[in-house]
Design a protein around this motif. Structure first.
Motif, mmCIF file in Angstrom:
data_model
loop_
_atom_site.group_PDB
_atom_site.id
_atom_site.type_symbol
_atom_site.label_atom_id
_atom_site.label_comp_id
_atom_site.label_asym_id
_atom_site.label_seq_id
_atom_site.Cartn_x
_atom_site.Cartn_y
_atom_site.Cartn_z
ATOM 1 N N UNK B 181 30.489 8.910 51.910
ATOM 2 C CA UNK B 181 31.331 8.562 52.739
ATOM 3 C C UNK B 181 32.474 8.884 53.173
ATOM 4 N N UNK B 182 32.680 10.080 51.852
ATOM 5 C CA UNK B 182 33.761 11.543 51.689
ATOM 6 C C UNK B 182 32.644 12.641 52.708
ATOM 7 N N UNK B 183 31.517 12.533 52.399
ATOM 8 C CA UNK B 183 31.134 13.663 53.478
ATOM 9 C C UNK B 183 30.310 13.229 54.185
ATOM 10 N N UNK B 184 31.033 11.915 54.564
ATOM 11 C CA UNK B 184 29.958 11.055 55.897
ATOM 12 C C UNK B 184 29.126 10.443 55.803
ATOM 13 N N UNK B 231 31.944 5.330 62.541
ATOM 14 C CA UNK B 231 30.904 5.382 62.582
ATOM 15 C C UNK B 231 30.780 4.091 63.604
ATOM 16 N N UNK B 232 29.990 3.226 64.901
ATOM 17 C CA UNK B 232 29.953 2.564 65.128
ATOM 18 C C UNK B 232 29.753 1.763 64.875
ATOM 19 N N UNK B 233 30.331 0.530 65.410
ATOM 20 C CA UNK B 233 30.277 -1.020 65.171
ATOM 21 C C UNK B 233 28.270 -1.147 65.437
ATOM 22 N N UNK B 234 27.862 -1.042 66.310
ATOM 23 C CA UNK B 234 26.447 -1.304 66.327
ATOM 24 C C UNK B 234 25.532 -0.504 64.799
#
Lengths: 348, 252, 302
Positions: B181-184, B231-234
């Motif tokens: 997550x830290x790396x995207x 990050x989008x909800x979708x």
């Protein structure tokens, strides 16, 4: 304490020459994060140049070389006549290069738990006794570090050698006979006035560059009074109980023990796994009752242990202010903010 | 255990596949270093993929796959009646797995897309536990042989067997991973049950949640964290819906 | 070139090779070593609890093994796991130790299936104990709720064996229903001893029950003791000892003279794993026996 100087090149020689007979751990870059910041970890190196002693901080502390995440405590062997128990301790020598003051202070705190108080722990002591520690003074701020607020920005013991960069050479504090003998394998000089002045001026620059960001002296008292504070709910709601903070922490040492029987039913390993007080079943007892089912109570407990429990027993907080827990926390739980929140609560 | 005077018996085990890729069965014959011991500890009486034995007399029935047809319901009900212990093997059996994606569409559209001009009667996908009583569950896509072995030892000897209650992050950290997550990258590690030893995230792919939710996951915080990271909800919903393991929150 | 470091073998440390001591508190020892002990007898108490009589296999080890009422051992079943269990017998009985064990998890389930002659492992003893020495010359209230009679039976036995050292002894025991009663075969024996009174109360009586009905605190209605001459030991679930101790406090007994035993799930027994932390205390080294005043000051204890 004895003080010496060595040329930087000589440290490289010392490590490179001995790499074949002793494992060497040092800070290595393992990648970058989404913002392009380099990420470092303490990992085995195959040459001195694998290390970057100019690193700011590592993702993980070096505690796992003393308290591994998983460690077999003993092995039971079964046969027709019953069982026998084998216990072995790790006895391979190892050098760890590049520990910062916070991490050495972390080890000193772990020593209090595992090496000095009653019930000394041979698993830890064996690893400690087999590890030569060459520390190095950091000279740039790591993100959010608050070592100076918590008194771990200076180090007096717990290492074999401690280096401070003074240009083309290192100013070396010699912390043990083992360190002393290691130094004698290379060109070592007594310190000159110039070395001393250079060291002191570096040290002064380092100290004056730090701002105190959080006050911890009143925490033992405050944490007790604010046990029911709403602040815990606020931070507990963020906490995902993932245990990451404890995994990267240089001093968190809680663990659980499990037994794993082999598929041939001939042996069973009793294994210790580092745990975290934030994990859901940390305080669950036989029959299923959980003394801390709520996230906020478990989160609170981590602070309570670090800043009150440990202080009551050892006269100092367990936290060393390295801020790794904050950097690893996806939910943004930051110890300086949590502590300030508690203090604000008190001020109201 | 002999030293306690506890006798061990060799359980008869049977493996049955339902709607699945049969990859979990394949795991049972994996892990060569203990395979001989595993096979010595049990008597395999029914295992289509690896044995010619066909018997209806068994103690432990391992059920692989989800239930998506009427004949599967009948077969599963019959197995339940015979089995002393029924184990749901793998994510499809425990949660429905990727098969549950079917339930997002119209039945007639699916039937047309899959069977064309020869439509067949199928059902909405259900997990094994939605059809019959399940005694033990081993989630994972695929299952880990270690956990299968542990369940077998548990049935044979009553040896402790517990799934970790904690999320994948614990084991991921214990393998010195730099947080994805830290790396995207999106990763369901913080809400997914550990025990897998984090092979995906250690390998560089974010967690897809195949083992289902950890105990008491903090969904609200997780949604805030993923939203905060763009990050989008979708995207998050799609990831969480992939294995059908997070319906407890997605149907909320 | 000479090596920079040599392997350090901790097993050569003098402490490690010296004779063993079971408390292992200040010496470097194989902290994980479990001493083999044989299950010499199994007594079925209820459907859920059995009493295991155990003695160490090695006679030398056995001779040196001592403990005090209130302490616990880590009982090891190789292949299953290790669990903390309080002593249910008095240390003055030299033939065996007795552990009363309820079937609640995988380890205890396996133990309940074990046969006489089975070999288990013991680590310990660990923890604090009821201060029997300090209690000498006083009246003693021994109060248990439910499974609390298991640890309380150690001081009960101790008091009986050292009868001359204590004044009047009141044993009060409460259980949910008559089928839960532990050690019922011993009640008459305890009651017959001079100036020892045993009273048993149940919440849900059956038809055969002729004794009192209600909560344990009801039994205290009939107890009159000089509060400044009395010590109390209260064992049971937190809710029970909280009510009982508050009641004893109202009777005038000092809170430092009431002792309770707390239950947590220890993994090490030596103040390392932190699993039994309550407030700033470790149940395994600061407890499991605490005086009630200390418990009142422990966060989350009750």
């Amino acid at each position: 304490m004895l003080y010496k100087t060595i040329d930087k090149e000589d440290l490289k020689n010392l490590i490179d020459v001995h790499l074949h007979d002793v494992e060497c751990i040092g800070p290595r870059q393992v990648g970058t994060n989404a913002k392009g910041r380099p990420l470092y970890q303490f990992l085995p190196v195959s040459s001195f140049d694998d290390m970057d002693l100019d690193y700011d901080t590592t993702e993980y502390s070096a505690k796992t070389y003393f308290l591994p995440y998983k460690e077999v405590l003993s092995t039971f062997h079964f046969d027709d006549s019953g069982w026998t128990q084998d216990i072995t301790y790790r006895k391979h020598p190892r050098i760890i290069v590049g520990l910062h003051r916070c991490d050495i202070n972390g080890l000193v705190k772990l020593d209090k738990v595992f090496a000095k108080e009653f019930h000394p722990n041979p698993y830890y002591l064996s690893r400690r006794g087999n590890t030569l520690i060459i520390g190095i003074g950091c000279h740039k701020h790591c993100e959010g570090g608050f070592c100076s607020s918590i008194g771990s920005d200076s180090v007096t013991h717990g290492f074999d050698l401690f280096l401070t960069d003074i240009g083309d050479r290192y100013f070396v504090k010699v912390g043990s006979d083992r360190g002393f003998n290691a130094l004698n394998k290379i060109n070592v000089r007594d310190i000159s006035d110039e070395d001393r002045n250079q060291y002191l001026s570096n040290r002064n620059n380092f100290e004056s560059s730090f701002k105190k960001t959080v006050k911890v002296e009143n925490l033992p008292n405050l944490l007790d009074i604010e046990f029911e504070s709403e602040v815990w709910k606020k931070w507990g709601d963020k906490c995902m109980s993932c245990g990451s903070c404890a995994m990267v922490c240089p001093t968190c040492y809680c663990y659980g023990v499990t037994e794993n029987l082999s598929m041939d039913f001939k042996k069973s390993e009793k294994t210790k796994q580092l745990y975290s007080c934030n994990l859901y079943d940390f305080a669950q007892v036989a029959g299923g009752h959980n003394f801390r089912p709520a996230r906020e109570t478990r989160l609170k407990y981590r602070y309570y242990h670090q800043h009150r429990g440990f202080v009551e027993t050892f006269g100092q907080p367990m936290c060393v202010g390295c801020n790794r827990c904050s950097r690893v926390c996806l939910a943004g739980i930051n110890p300086t903010e949590v502590i300030r929140d508690i203090q604000m609560e008190h001020g109201r | 255990m002999k030293y306690l005077g506890i006798e061990t018996q060799k359980p008869k085990i049977a493996i049955f596949d339902f709607t699945s890729c049969e990859g979990c069965q394949l795991q049972l014959v994996n892990k060569e270093e203990t395979l001989a011991d595993f096979l010595a500890a049990v008597e395999v009486v029914n295992f289509r993929e690896a044995s010619s034995a066909r018997s209806d007399d068994y103690d432990i029935a391992f059920i692989e796959g989800a239930v998506s047809r009427n004949d599967e319901v009948k077969r599963l009900t019959a197995i339940r009646e015979k089995a002393k212990v029924l184990v749901a093997l793998g994510t499809c059996a425990c949660f429905g797995g990727v098969n549950k994606l079917k339930n997002e569409f119209e039945m007639k559209d699916i039937n047309r897309d899959v069977y064309g001009k020869n439509p067949k009667e199928t059902l909405w996908v259900r997990s094994v536990g939605e059809v019959v009583k399940v005694d033990l569950e081993i989630p994972g896509c695929p299952v880990s042989k270690n956990e299968v072995e542990a369940i077998v030892r548990h049935v044979i000897l009553g040896a402790p067997f517990t799934f970790p209650v904690y999320p994948v992050c614990v084991e991921c950290k214990q393998r010195f991973t730099s947080c994805l997550m830290e790396k995207g990258q999106l990763c369901l590690g913080p809400i997914t049950r550990g025990g897998c030893n984090a092979p995906c995230s250690v390998g560089g792919t974010g967690c897809w949640g195949c083992r289902g939710p950890a105990t008491d996951p903090n969904y609200d915080s997780f949604f805030a964290v993923t939203a905060d990271r763009g990050f989008s909800k979708e995207d998050v919903a799609e990831r969480m819906g992939f294995y059908g393991t997070f319906q407890e929150v997605q149907n909320r | 070139m000479k090596k920079i470091m040599h392997p350090y073998d901790i097993t050569h440390e003098t402490d490690m090779v010296e004779p063993l001591d079971y408390n292992r508190q200040s010496r470097l020892k194989d902290v994980d070593r479990s001493f083999k002990a044989e299950i010499t007898n199994i007594i079925r108490l209820t459907d859920m609890e059995k009493l295991f009589q155990i003695r160490m296999v090695d006679d030398n080890d056995w001779q040196r093994f001592t403990f005090l009422p209130g302490q616990f051992v880590m009982l090891e079943l190789p292949g299953y796991g290790e669990i903390p269990i309080s002593f249910s017998s008095s240390p003055t009985i030299k033939s065996t130790i007795e552990l009363c064990i309820r079937k609640t998890g995988k380890v205890t389930e396996a133990l309940h299936r074990a046969k006489r002659g089975g070999i288990v492992g013991l680590r310990g003893p660990f923890g604090t104990y009821f201060p029997m020495e300090q209690m000498k010359g006083h009246n003693i209230l021994l109060i248990a709720g439910g499974l609390g009679l298991a640890p309380l039976r150690a001081p009960i036995s101790y008091v009986i064996e050292n009868r001359a050292d204590f004044q009047n002894v009141n044993i009060l025991y409460g259980a949910r229903d008559p089928s839960n009663l532990l050690f019922d075969y011993q009640y008459e024996q305890w009651n017959r001893i001079d100036d020892i009174t045993l009273q048993v109360i149940v919440e849900n009586p059956n038809k055969a029950w002729t004794g009192p009905v209600g909560m344990i605190t009801k039994l205290l209605d009939d107890v009159t003791v000089p509060p400044d001459q009395t010590y109390a030991i209260v064992c049971g679930p937190p809710i029970m000892f909280k009510f009982v101790c508050n009641r004893l406090n109202a009777m005038g007994i000092p809170m430092q003279r009431m002792f309770v035993s707390l239950e947590r799930r220890m993994h090490c027994g030596m103040g390392k794993c932190c699993r039994c932390n309550i407030g700033s205390s470790y149940t395994c080294i600061d407890g499991p026996v605490f005086d009630f005043w200390t418990v009142m000051n422990l966060k989350e204890a009750i």
